[in-house]
Design a protein around this motif. Structure first.
Motif, mmCIF file in Angstrom:
data_model
loop_
_atom_site.group_PDB
_atom_site.id
_atom_site.type_symbol
_atom_site.label_atom_id
_atom_site.label_comp_id
_atom_site.label_asym_id
_atom_site.label_seq_id
_atom_site.Cartn_x
_atom_site.Cartn_y
_atom_site.Cartn_z
ATOM 1 N N UNK A 23 0.823 -1.211 0.000
ATOM 2 C CA UNK A 23 0.000 0.000 0.000
ATOM 3 C C UNK A 23 0.862 1.268 0.000
ATOM 4 N N UNK A 24 2.045 1.219 0.617
ATOM 5 C CA UNK A 24 2.943 2.379 0.595
ATOM 6 C C UNK A 24 3.541 2.567 -0.803
ATOM 7 N N UNK A 25 3.870 1.465 -1.465
ATOM 8 C CA UNK A 25 4.366 1.550 -2.839
ATOM 9 C C UNK A 25 3.274 2.096 -3.752
ATOM 10 N N UNK A 26 2.042 1.656 -3.529
ATOM 11 C CA UNK A 26 0.906 2.119 -4.313
ATOM 12 C C UNK A 26 0.700 3.624 -4.124
ATOM 13 N N UNK A 27 0.767 4.094 -2.881
ATOM 14 C CA UNK A 27 0.637 5.526 -2.599
ATOM 15 C C UNK A 27 1.757 6.310 -3.290
ATOM 16 N N UNK A 38 11.526 7.240 -1.939
ATOM 17 C CA UNK A 38 11.260 7.086 -0.505
ATOM 18 C C UNK A 38 12.569 7.136 0.272
ATOM 19 N N UNK A 39 13.563 6.425 -0.220
ATOM 20 C CA UNK A 39 14.871 6.438 0.439
ATOM 21 C C UNK A 39 15.476 7.842 0.425
ATOM 22 N N UNK A 91 3.347 5.166 4.927
ATOM 23 C CA UNK A 91 2.789 5.834 3.753
ATOM 24 C C UNK A 91 3.752 6.920 3.295
ATOM 25 N N UNK A 92 3.494 7.441 2.123
ATOM 26 C CA UNK A 92 4.268 8.552 1.582
ATOM 27 C C UNK A 92 3.340 9.389 0.707
ATOM 28 N N UNK A 93 3.629 10.680 0.637
ATOM 29 C CA UNK A 93 2.784 11.579 -0.146
ATOM 30 C C UNK A 93 3.550 12.866 -0.444
#
Length: 95
Positions: A23-27, A38-39, A91-93
């Motif tokens: 789900x985090x990759x999807x976001x 992300x890194x 998550x990420x955004x």
């Protein structure tokens, strides 16, 4: 304020001790980001706020930084111990 936590997260990421659930990759992909973005947010960022879960008392951290192409974004992450310590991306955004 949270320099030690951020330093540990960066070291864990460098050693590939990172878990990024689907789900985090999807976001991330919704914003045009990938794992390396992300890194990069963790490497370039700062911890903006610490959040504590009311039920589990787990600590998670909101890290604001830049993606590889310079976009401002945030990652919500925590450190867990499963055998060894790992960073888990919640998550990420984009900001």
């Amino acid at each position: 304020m949270y320099e030690d936590i951020l330093r540990e997260m960066r070291n864990l990421v460098r050693r590939n001790q990172i878990i990024i659930p689907y789900h985090a990759i999807d976001e991330a992909s919704d914003d045009g980001s990938e794992k390396h973005d992300i890194e990069q947010i963790i490497y370039t960022g700062f911890i903006r706020i610490r959040q504590i879960d009311r039920e589990t008392k787990e600590r998670k951290y909101v890290i604001r930084g830049e993606t590889t192409d310079g976009r401002l974004a945030e990652v919500v992450a925590k450190i867990i111990k499963i055998g060894t310590r790992k960073v888990v991306i919640i998550t990420t955004y984009e900001v």
